[in-house]
Write a protein that holds these residues in place. Sequence first.
Motif, PDB file in Angstrom:
ATOM      1  N   LYS A  92      29.213 -24.459   6.830  1.00 33.22           N
ATOM      2  CA  LYS A  92      30.117 -25.601   6.930  1.00 33.22           C
ATOM      3  C   LYS A  92      30.510 -25.855   8.382  1.00 33.22           C
ATOM      4  O   LYS A  92      30.603 -26.998   8.819  1.00 33.22           O
ATOM      5  CB  LYS A  92      31.358 -25.339   6.074  1.00 33.22           C
ATOM      6  N   LEU A 133      27.569 -27.436  10.182  1.00 40.71           N
ATOM      7  CA  LEU A 133      27.491 -28.824   9.741  1.00 40.71           C
ATOM      8  C   LEU A 133      28.528 -29.658  10.475  1.00 40.71           C
ATOM      9  O   LEU A 133      28.213 -30.730  10.991  1.00 40.71           O
ATOM     10  CB  LEU A 133      27.735 -28.921   8.225  1.00 40.71           C
ATOM     11  N   LEU A 161      27.875 -32.851  12.985  1.00 38.00           N
ATOM     12  CA  LEU A 161      28.461 -34.158  12.722  1.00 38.00           C
ATOM     13  C   LEU A 161      29.236 -34.659  13.936  1.00 38.00           C
ATOM     14  O   LEU A 161      29.261 -35.851  14.210  1.00 38.00           O
ATOM     15  CB  LEU A 161      29.402 -34.081  11.515  1.00 38.00           C
ATOM     16  N   ASP A 218      27.042 -38.841   8.984  1.00 39.39           N
ATOM     17  CA  ASP A 218      25.778 -38.583   8.300  1.00 39.39           C
ATOM     18  C   ASP A 218      25.935 -39.032   6.850  1.00 39.39           C
ATOM     19  O   ASP A 218      26.772 -38.505   6.120  1.00 39.39           O
ATOM     20  CB  ASP A 218      25.469 -37.085   8.384  1.00 39.39           C
ATOM     21  N   SER A 250      24.284 -38.532   4.255  1.00 41.37           N
ATOM     22  CA  SER A 250      24.084 -37.515   3.226  1.00 41.37           C
ATOM     23  C   SER A 250      25.332 -36.654   3.023  1.00 41.37           C
ATOM     24  O   SER A 250      25.450 -35.946   2.030  1.00 41.37           O
ATOM     25  CB  SER A 250      22.884 -36.628   3.568  1.00 41.37           C
ATOM     26  N   LYS A 251      26.266 -36.713   3.969  1.00 44.24           N
ATOM     27  CA  LYS A 251      27.523 -35.952   3.862  1.00 44.24           C
ATOM     28  C   LYS A 251      28.701 -36.883   3.609  1.00 44.24           C
ATOM     29  O   LYS A 251      29.846 -36.553   3.868  1.00 44.24           O
ATOM     30  CB  LYS A 251      27.787 -35.157   5.148  1.00 44.24           C
ATOM     31  N   VAL A 283      32.210 -35.841   1.907  1.00 41.61           N
ATOM     32  CA  VAL A 283      33.186 -35.121   2.731  1.00 41.61           C
ATOM     33  C   VAL A 283      33.691 -36.002   3.863  1.00 41.61           C
ATOM     34  O   VAL A 283      34.889 -36.099   4.112  1.00 41.61           O
ATOM     35  CB  VAL A 283      32.553 -33.830   3.312  1.00 41.61           C
TER      36      VAL A 283
END
Length: 195
Positions: free
Chosen positions: A2, A5, A9, A172, A174-175, A178
């Motif tokens: 996390k 990631l 980001l 992003d 795909s995220k 969140v």
Amino acid sequence: MKTILAAFLAFGFLQATAQSSDPALDKRLDDYMRLNREMKFAQLIDYIHPSLFTLAPKEAILEGFEKGFDNEDMKITIDSLAVTDIGPVFVHNGGSYHRVKYYMGLRFYMKDQEMMKDSSFAEMMTSQMGIMFPEKKVEFSKDRTHFTLTGPDLLIAIKDDEKSQWMFLGYDKSKAKVLKTLFPKEVVDQFGLDQ
């Protein structure tokens, strides 16, 4: 994972080519791009919008940058960067937001070069990277030394109020689940961040 990631980001690999109508944004964006290119993570962290630190502490994100770009398995370098568009300002509750589109290219070097000689490893990595980054083009170099990842990306420039400096958050798709929690609903709707 996390933390890494969150670091990716935050890290908007950009080079300022497009300009806005706001000289303060252009200057701040230019500085942010330079720090990205130079991989000066300790300075870059001060350009990241503080809302990201609700997902992971600043120190953990900084560590994610460092480990994400150079670790025992691989080293990532920036190959190409170009801002393609800075959208018009969107104002909400005293805050200002710009959608910044950019193109980025990265090179992934595996530190165990013996693995790169194995064609099944190259196929597996290319496939996995394609799944992780569906809107990017993934290629294995002809000289079998690295993988390249290229394609479009998105960054949101944020100024919380008149006295604030411009800050940045990478986005992003795909995220989205969140990331959209970091923005007011009106900003998510305006920029289509939940699509």
